[in-house]
Enzyme design. Structure first.
Site, short mmCIF file in Angstrom:
data_model
loop_
_atom_site.label_atom_id
_atom_site.label_comp_id
_atom_site.label_asym_id
_atom_site.label_seq_id
_atom_site.Cartn_x
_atom_site.Cartn_y
_atom_site.Cartn_z
N ARG A 83 19.27 -54.97 21.85
CA ARG A 83 18.27 -55.73 21.26
C ARG A 83 18.00 -57.00 21.41
O ARG A 83 17.25 -58.16 21.29
CB ARG A 83 17.97 -56.07 19.61
CG ARG A 83 16.79 -54.33 19.40
CD ARG A 83 16.31 -54.49 17.61
NE ARG A 83 15.40 -54.24 17.52
CZ ARG A 83 14.80 -53.17 16.56
NH1 ARG A 83 16.19 -51.99 17.09
NH2 ARG A 83 13.88 -52.31 15.89
N ARG A 96 9.54 -60.06 12.72
CA ARG A 96 9.90 -58.58 13.15
C ARG A 96 9.80 -58.73 14.53
O ARG A 96 9.94 -59.15 15.44
CB ARG A 96 9.29 -57.42 13.09
CG ARG A 96 10.25 -57.30 12.22
CD ARG A 96 10.45 -55.41 11.28
NE ARG A 96 10.50 -54.28 12.00
CZ ARG A 96 9.36 -53.34 11.78
NH1 ARG A 96 8.36 -53.58 10.72
NH2 ARG A 96 10.07 -52.43 12.54
N LYS A 132 8.26 -46.08 20.26
CA LYS A 132 8.87 -45.76 21.13
C LYS A 132 10.43 -44.68 20.41
O LYS A 132 10.63 -43.90 20.72
CB LYS A 132 10.68 -46.67 20.87
CG LYS A 132 9.97 -47.88 21.57
CD LYS A 132 10.89 -49.54 21.63
CE LYS A 132 11.77 -49.76 20.17
NZ LYS A 132 10.10 -50.11 19.03
N ARG A 172 7.86 -48.07 5.13
CA ARG A 172 9.23 -48.22 5.34
C ARG A 172 8.86 -49.85 5.11
O ARG A 172 8.23 -50.55 4.56
CB ARG A 172 9.62 -48.23 6.96
CG ARG A 172 10.18 -47.50 7.95
CD ARG A 172 11.02 -47.35 8.60
NE ARG A 172 10.72 -48.40 10.01
CZ ARG A 172 10.85 -48.57 11.03
NH1 ARG A 172 10.92 -47.64 11.53
NH2 ARG A 172 11.58 -50.03 10.95
N ARG A 201 1.86 -46.27 9.37
CA ARG A 201 2.98 -45.76 9.92
C ARG A 201 3.31 -45.09 8.41
O ARG A 201 3.31 -45.91 7.53
CB ARG A 201 4.40 -46.73 10.24
CG ARG A 201 5.48 -45.84 10.63
CD ARG A 201 6.51 -45.76 11.23
NE ARG A 201 7.11 -47.54 11.68
CZ ARG A 201 7.39 -47.85 12.92
NH1 ARG A 201 8.18 -47.36 13.97
NH2 ARG A 201 8.34 -49.00 12.22
P1 ADP Z 1 11.41 -50.68 15.30
O1 ADP Z 1 11.49 -48.66 15.35
O2 ADP Z 1 10.32 -50.74 14.26
O3 ADP Z 1 11.13 -51.04 16.17
P2 ADP Z 1 14.02 -49.83 13.79
O4 ADP Z 1 14.04 -48.40 13.16
O5 ADP Z 1 14.31 -49.98 15.56
O6 ADP Z 1 12.51 -50.55 14.09
O7 ADP Z 1 14.46 -51.10 13.35
C1 ADP Z 1 14.85 -51.29 11.95
C2 ADP Z 1 16.06 -52.72 11.61
O8 ADP Z 1 16.76 -52.32 11.79
C3 ADP Z 1 15.23 -53.64 12.99
O9 ADP Z 1 14.80 -54.50 12.53
C4 ADP Z 1 16.75 -54.92 12.24
O10 ADP Z 1 17.00 -54.58 11.27
C5 ADP Z 1 17.69 -52.64 12.59
N1 ADP Z 1 18.11 -52.72 13.81
C6 ADP Z 1 18.29 -51.67 14.58
N2 ADP Z 1 19.24 -51.33 15.54
C7 ADP Z 1 18.95 -52.75 15.95
C8 ADP Z 1 19.76 -53.17 16.90
N3 ADP Z 1 20.34 -52.49 17.93
N4 ADP Z 1 20.71 -54.49 16.52
C9 ADP Z 1 20.64 -54.87 15.67
N5 ADP Z 1 19.65 -54.38 14.21
C10 ADP Z 1 19.34 -53.09 14.36
P1 ADP Z 2 8.63 -47.53 17.00
O1 ADP Z 2 9.56 -46.96 17.17
O2 ADP Z 2 8.40 -48.10 18.39
O3 ADP Z 2 9.05 -48.80 16.17
P2 ADP Z 2 7.03 -45.76 16.13
O4 ADP Z 2 7.72 -44.59 17.27
O5 ADP Z 2 7.80 -45.32 14.66
O6 ADP Z 2 6.74 -47.01 17.17
O7 ADP Z 2 5.12 -45.29 15.70
C1 ADP Z 2 4.84 -46.53 15.14
C2 ADP Z 2 3.67 -45.32 14.97
O8 ADP Z 2 1.78 -45.61 16.04
C3 ADP Z 2 3.86 -44.50 13.85
O9 ADP Z 2 3.04 -44.25 12.44
C4 ADP Z 2 3.86 -43.36 14.46
O10 ADP Z 2 2.77 -42.02 14.41
C5 ADP Z 2 1.75 -44.16 16.15
N1 ADP Z 2 2.24 -44.47 16.97
C6 ADP Z 2 3.20 -43.82 18.11
N2 ADP Z 2 2.66 -43.15 19.18
C7 ADP Z 2 1.48 -43.56 19.03
C8 ADP Z 2 -0.19 -43.82 19.95
N3 ADP Z 2 0.44 -43.06 21.37
N4 ADP Z 2 -0.69 -43.93 19.63
C9 ADP Z 2 -1.62 -44.15 18.74
N5 ADP Z 2 -0.29 -43.85 17.51
C10 ADP Z 2 1.07 -43.56 17.43
#
Ligand code: ADP
Ligand code: ADP
Length: 211
Positions: free
Chosen positions: A88, A166, A13, A155, A127
């Protein structure tokens, strides 16, 4: 365009949000990034959010919703935005509808990125984030120039135990959003597998934007 991205942690995302927001000329608003900036800055908001984030739980709605309402009230989000990581759960989605309604606006699209558990675990475990630029890398799929650079970190919530939790939180609390947006006729779904550029093409096609 007012757009939200939905999908499991690690689906890509953040990666897609960055590219799509730039292409569309709208701000990317990532609640995870805002929370992390507040945690590292030691702000009151960061102090409230930290324990939930470390445990892989959602930060409570009242904290999150107020933060998003403030952000959406800023000038750059008046004519469009891309929300990454919010809403979320269904309660947050209802609050978002209310915030927009009060501003005489509506959400255009909820874009779902689908990926299997195996794939998201692979993506999350590799990541790495640059401390200085915030850029997100992947050890295998988008390797940084120097994987041992002290500028790179993993992270704390990307450790295997937290990742597992998660994914459970996603399945229980976030996945029901898909039905919520489907019922509103706003859901578009794309496969998040494949090269980043391929996924971007699918995303732009799904939301009806020129590639
Ligand atoms: P990922 O990109 O791996 O999906 P995020 O960076 O979006 O993770 O979120 C990391 C953490 O921040 C979540 O596990 C949660 O604890 C918090 N968080 C982010 N967005 C929200 C939301 N909309 N509501 C509640 N907690 C959130
Ligand atoms: P999210 O925000 O949904 O948690 P990220 O955009 O941070 O996901 O992506 C998670 C990990 O996967 C990062 O290390 C990113 O570089 C990698 N990644 C993202 N898109 C792709 C893809 N299309 N193929 C392989 N790896 C990817």
């Amino acid at each position: 365009m007012r757009l939200v991205l939905v999908g499991p942690p690690g689906a890509g995302k953040g990666t897609q949000a960055e590219i799509i927001a730039e292409r569309l000329g709208i701000p990317k608003i990532s609640t995870g990034d805002i929370f992390r900036a507040n945690v590292s800055g030691g702000t009151p908001l960061g102090l409230k959010a930290k324990e939930y984030m470390d445990a892989g739980e959602l930060v409570p709605d009242e904290v999150t919703n107020d933060m998003v309402a403030d952000r959406l009230a800023q000038d750059d989000a008046k004519d469009g935005f891309l929300l990454d990581g919010y809403p979320r759960n269904t309660e947050q989605a209802k609050v978002l509808d209310r915030i927009l309604d009060e501003a005489d606006a509506t959400l255009d699209v909820a874009l779902e990125l689908t990926a299997s558990d195996d794939e998201v675990v692979r993506r999350l475990s590799g990541r790495r984030v640059s401390k200085s630029t915030g850029k997100v890398y992947h050890l295998e799929f988008d390797p940084p120039a120097d994987p041992d650079s002290p500028d790179l970190y993993q992270r704390s919530d990307d450790k295997p135990e937290t990742v597992k939790h998660r994914l459970e939180v996603y399945a229980e609390q976030t996945a029901p959003l898909i039905g919520f947006y489907e019922a509103q006729g706003k859901l578009k779904r794309i496969d998040a597998l494949g090269e980043v550029a391929e996924v971007t093409e699918r995303a732009l096609a799904a939301i009806g934007a020129p590639a």
